[in-house]
Write a protein that holds these residues in place. Structure first.
Motif, PDB file in Angstrom:
ATOM      1  N   SER A   1       0.873  -1.177   0.000  1.00  0.00           N
ATOM      2  CA  SER A   1       0.000   0.000   0.000  1.00  0.00           C
ATOM      3  C   SER A   1       0.904   1.219   0.000  1.00  0.00           C
ATOM      4  O   SER A   1       1.864   1.281   0.777  1.00  0.00           O
ATOM      5  CB  SER A   1      -0.880   0.020   1.243  1.00  0.00           C
ATOM      6  N   ALA A   2       0.586   2.191  -0.860  1.00  0.00           N
ATOM      7  CA  ALA A   2       1.540   3.280  -1.070  1.00  0.00           C
ATOM      8  C   ALA A   2       0.837   4.564  -1.486  1.00  0.00           C
ATOM      9  O   ALA A   2      -0.359   4.581  -1.770  1.00  0.00           O
ATOM     10  CB  ALA A   2       2.515   2.864  -2.167  1.00  0.00           C
ATOM     11  N   ASP A   3       1.626   5.622  -1.520  1.00  0.00           N
ATOM     12  CA  ASP A   3       1.244   6.883  -2.140  1.00  0.00           C
ATOM     13  C   ASP A   3       2.184   7.068  -3.322  1.00  0.00           C
ATOM     14  O   ASP A   3       3.407   6.939  -3.165  1.00  0.00           O
ATOM     15  CB  ASP A   3       1.389   8.053  -1.166  1.00  0.00           C
ATOM     16  N   ALA A   4       1.633   7.341  -4.487  1.00  0.00           N
ATOM     17  CA  ALA A   4       2.442   7.492  -5.699  1.00  0.00           C
ATOM     18  C   ALA A   4       2.470   8.961  -6.108  1.00  0.00           C
ATOM     19  O   ALA A   4       1.422   9.616  -6.166  1.00  0.00           O
ATOM     20  CB  ALA A   4       1.862   6.643  -6.817  1.00  0.00           C
ATOM     21  N   HIS A   5       3.671   9.448  -6.372  1.00  0.00           N
ATOM     22  CA  HIS A   5       3.835  10.846  -6.770  1.00  0.00           C
ATOM     23  C   HIS A   5       4.723  10.912  -7.995  1.00  0.00           C
ATOM     24  O   HIS A   5       5.701  10.158  -8.114  1.00  0.00           O
ATOM     25  CB  HIS A   5       4.440  11.652  -5.622  1.00  0.00           C
TER      26      HIS A   5
ATOM     27  N   GLU B   1       7.038   7.649  -8.409  1.00  0.00           N
ATOM     28  CA  GLU B   1       7.647   6.959  -7.279  1.00  0.00           C
ATOM     29  C   GLU B   1       6.505   6.471  -6.401  1.00  0.00           C
ATOM     30  O   GLU B   1       5.611   7.245  -6.037  1.00  0.00           O
ATOM     31  CB  GLU B   1       8.544   7.892  -6.482  1.00  0.00           C
ATOM     32  N   VAL B   2       6.535   5.195  -6.091  1.00  0.00           N
ATOM     33  CA  VAL B   2       5.479   4.576  -5.301  1.00  0.00           C
ATOM     34  C   VAL B   2       6.036   4.390  -3.892  1.00  0.00           C
ATOM     35  O   VAL B   2       6.798   3.468  -3.632  1.00  0.00           O
ATOM     36  CB  VAL B   2       5.045   3.236  -5.941  1.00  0.00           C
ATOM     37  N   SER B   3       5.692   5.312  -2.998  1.00  0.00           N
ATOM     38  CA  SER B   3       6.250   5.340  -1.642  1.00  0.00           C
ATOM     39  C   SER B   3       5.424   4.471  -0.704  1.00  0.00           C
ATOM     40  O   SER B   3       4.274   4.810  -0.393  1.00  0.00           O
ATOM     41  CB  SER B   3       6.283   6.772  -1.114  1.00  0.00           C
ATOM     42  N   PRO B   4       5.989   3.362  -0.231  1.00  0.00           N
ATOM     43  CA  PRO B   4       5.227   2.457   0.635  1.00  0.00           C
ATOM     44  C   PRO B   4       4.769   3.121   1.928  1.00  0.00           C
ATOM     45  O   PRO B   4       5.492   3.909   2.539  1.00  0.00           O
ATOM     46  CB  PRO B   4       6.225   1.333   0.947  1.00  0.00           C
ATOM     47  N   VAL B   5       3.562   2.792   2.321  1.00  0.00           N
ATOM     48  CA  VAL B   5       2.995   3.212   3.603  1.00  0.00           C
ATOM     49  C   VAL B   5       2.966   2.007   4.536  1.00  0.00           C
ATOM     50  O   VAL B   5       3.326   2.087   5.695  1.00  0.00           O
ATOM     51  CB  VAL B   5       1.577   3.790   3.412  1.00  0.00           C
ATOM     52  N   ARG B   6       2.517   0.877   3.993  1.00  0.00           N
ATOM     53  CA  ARG B   6       2.577  -0.404   4.695  1.00  0.00           C
ATOM     54  C   ARG B   6       2.623  -1.483   3.636  1.00  0.00           C
ATOM     55  O   ARG B   6       2.211  -1.259   2.497  1.00  0.00           O
ATOM     56  CB  ARG B   6       1.433  -0.592   5.677  1.00  0.00           C
ATOM     57  N   ALA B   7       3.121  -2.627   4.022  1.00  0.00           N
ATOM     58  CA  ALA B   7       3.221  -3.731   3.063  1.00  0.00           C
ATOM     59  C   ALA B   7       2.987  -5.040   3.800  1.00  0.00           C
ATOM     60  O   ALA B   7       3.184  -5.129   5.023  1.00  0.00           O
ATOM     61  CB  ALA B   7       4.581  -3.729   2.386  1.00  0.00           C
ATOM     62  N   PHE B   8       2.577  -6.032   3.038  1.00  0.00           N
ATOM     63  CA  PHE B   8       2.320  -7.361   3.576  1.00  0.00           C
ATOM     64  C   PHE B   8       3.001  -8.377   2.676  1.00  0.00           C
ATOM     65  O   PHE B   8       2.907  -8.282   1.452  1.00  0.00           O
ATOM     66  CB  PHE B   8       0.814  -7.654   3.627  1.00  0.00           C
ATOM     67  N   GLY B   9       3.689  -9.327   3.292  1.00  0.00           N
ATOM     68  CA  GLY B   9       4.329 -10.401   2.551  1.00  0.00           C
ATOM     69  C   GLY B   9       3.818 -11.727   3.058  1.00  0.00           C
ATOM     70  O   GLY B   9       3.770 -11.965   4.272  1.00  0.00           O
ATOM     71  N   TYR B  10       3.403 -12.572   2.137  1.00  0.00           N
ATOM     72  CA  TYR B  10       2.839 -13.871   2.483  1.00  0.00           C
ATOM     73  C   TYR B  10       3.731 -14.961   1.941  1.00  0.00           C
ATOM     74  O   TYR B  10       4.126 -14.935   0.773  1.00  0.00           O
ATOM     75  CB  TYR B  10       1.422 -14.006   1.916  1.00  0.00           C
ATOM     76  N   GLY B  11       4.073 -15.923   2.785  1.00  0.00           N
ATOM     77  CA  GLY B  11       4.927 -17.030   2.387  1.00  0.00           C
ATOM     78  C   GLY B  11       4.191 -17.987   1.471  1.00  0.00           C
ATOM     79  O   GLY B  11       2.957 -17.976   1.390  1.00  0.00           O
TER      80      GLY B  11
ATOM     81  N   THR C   1       2.271 -18.121   6.675  1.00  0.00           N
ATOM     82  CA  THR C   1       3.225 -17.179   7.249  1.00  0.00           C
ATOM     83  C   THR C   1       3.009 -15.816   6.611  1.00  0.00           C
ATOM     84  O   THR C   1       2.728 -15.714   5.414  1.00  0.00           O
ATOM     85  CB  THR C   1       4.676 -17.635   7.017  1.00  0.00           C
ATOM     86  N   ALA C   2       3.096 -14.790   7.427  1.00  0.00           N
ATOM     87  CA  ALA C   2       2.870 -13.442   6.921  1.00  0.00           C
ATOM     88  C   ALA C   2       3.689 -12.432   7.712  1.00  0.00           C
ATOM     89  O   ALA C   2       3.840 -12.552   8.921  1.00  0.00           O
ATOM     90  CB  ALA C   2       1.391 -13.093   7.003  1.00  0.00           C
ATOM     91  N   THR C   3       4.202 -11.448   6.987  1.00  0.00           N
ATOM     92  CA  THR C   3       4.943 -10.345   7.586  1.00  0.00           C
ATOM     93  C   THR C   3       4.244  -9.054   7.217  1.00  0.00           C
ATOM     94  O   THR C   3       3.789  -8.892   6.088  1.00  0.00           O
ATOM     95  CB  THR C   3       6.388 -10.294   7.043  1.00  0.00           C
ATOM     96  N   ARG C   4       4.157  -8.141   8.176  1.00  0.00           N
ATOM     97  CA  ARG C   4       3.665  -6.790   7.900  1.00  0.00           C
ATOM     98  C   ARG C   4       4.833  -5.842   8.105  1.00  0.00           C
ATOM     99  O   ARG C   4       5.568  -5.949   9.082  1.00  0.00           O
ATOM    100  CB  ARG C   4       2.525  -6.425   8.852  1.00  0.00           C
ATOM    101  N   TRP C   5       5.006  -4.927   7.163  1.00  0.00           N
ATOM    102  CA  TRP C   5       6.011  -3.877   7.299  1.00  0.00           C
ATOM    103  C   TRP C   5       5.273  -2.553   7.441  1.00  0.00           C
ATOM    104  O   TRP C   5       4.387  -2.237   6.656  1.00  0.00           O
ATOM    105  CB  TRP C   5       6.919  -3.804   6.081  1.00  0.00           C
ATOM    106  N   ARG C   6       5.669  -1.793   8.456  1.00  0.00           N
ATOM    107  CA  ARG C   6       5.087  -0.464   8.684  1.00  0.00           C
ATOM    108  C   ARG C   6       6.148   0.587   8.420  1.00  0.00           C
ATOM    109  O   ARG C   6       7.267   0.486   8.905  1.00  0.00           O
ATOM    110  CB  ARG C   6       4.574  -0.327  10.117  1.00  0.00           C
ATOM    111  N   PHE C   7       5.787   1.608   7.667  1.00  0.00           N
ATOM    112  CA  PHE C   7       6.687   2.708   7.331  1.00  0.00           C
ATOM    113  C   PHE C   7       6.257   3.954   8.089  1.00  0.00           C
ATOM    114  O   PHE C   7       5.060   4.212   8.223  1.00  0.00           O
ATOM    115  CB  PHE C   7       6.643   2.994   5.823  1.00  0.00           C
ATOM    116  N   ASN C   8       7.220   4.713   8.552  1.00  0.00           N
ATOM    117  CA  ASN C   8       6.931   6.000   9.204  1.00  0.00           C
ATOM    118  C   ASN C   8       5.845   5.891  10.265  1.00  0.00           C
ATOM    119  O   ASN C   8       4.923   6.687  10.316  1.00  0.00           O
ATOM    120  CB  ASN C   8       6.518   7.050   8.173  1.00  0.00           C
ATOM    121  N   SER C   9       5.916   4.858  11.087  1.00  0.00           N
ATOM    122  CA  SER C   9       5.007   4.666  12.230  1.00  0.00           C
ATOM    123  C   SER C   9       3.547   4.560  11.820  1.00  0.00           C
ATOM    124  O   SER C   9       2.667   5.004  12.551  1.00  0.00           O
ATOM    125  CB  SER C   9       5.185   5.809  13.228  1.00  0.00           C
ATOM    126  N   THR C  10       3.242   3.945  10.653  1.00  0.00           N
ATOM    127  CA  THR C  10       1.837   3.763  10.273  1.00  0.00           C
ATOM    128  C   THR C  10       1.322   2.451  10.805  1.00  0.00           C
ATOM    129  O   THR C  10       2.037   1.537  11.065  1.00  0.00           O
ATOM    130  CB  THR C  10       1.666   3.780   8.746  1.00  0.00           C
TER     131      THR C  10
END
Length: 175
Positions: free
Chosen positions: A102-106, A151-161, A166-175
């Protein structure tokens, strides 16, 4: 353009455990997520249409200083959607990781930044763009059509094995 290293955490916790894996050893690193993006021949970009409905289209993604970037014709539906609402999602399925970003694109601007993105497209896809007066053109096509880089700046991301458990969540800038 630079993406900071996000916080990685398990998506599922003990209370969610059945049937999901809660072993922190299964966490994927952000570098694994970037490798998934970098190795993908194409990804899917979802944007928000004017009526609020999702719009999805295949795109080619390059990384510039760790930031995903795409190319799009300025009058395409995805470019018009991003001009109106920068929220977007990139999805890709890899051998070891299914990724949702999930991102904001500019829109990328400035000669140096445009040249960096153009160089990344030339390296990964052998797709050559010409930068003239801060405009991006593909001179290999009739009429030298204009493009925009985002540029697609991630806000949060999810990775699934690959096991689906199995799943990982990545949070950017305290989101």
């Amino acid at each position: 353009m630079r993406v900071d290293t996000p916080v990685a955490e398990l998506l599922f916790h003990e209370e969610d455990a059945t049937p999901f894996n809660t072993d922190v050893a299964t966490l994927k690193t952000w570098s694994q997520a970037l490798a998934c993006l970098e190795s993908a021949p194409k990804c899917w970009l979802s944007t928000v249409a004017p009526d609020g409905r999702p719009h999805a289209a295949p795109v080619m993604v390059v990384l510039v200083d760790g930031a995903p970037c795409i190319a799009s014709r300025p009058n395409s539906r995805k470019s018009r959607n991003l001009a109106r609402n920068p929220r977007a999602v990139i999805t890709v399925s890899g051998d070891d990781l299914d990724l949702v970003v999930s991102a904001d694109a500019h829109q990328v601007s400035g000669g140096a930044a445009l040249r960096q993105v153009a160089a990344a497209f030339a390296t990964k896809y052998d797709w050559t763009f010409t930068i003239r007066d801060d405009r991006v053109c593909d001179e290999s096509l009739p009429g030298s059509p204009q493009y925009a880089f985002y540029e697609v700046s991630p806000v949060r991301a999810f990775g699934y094995g690959p096991d689906g458990l199995t799943a990982t969540r990545w949070r950017f800038n305290s989101t």
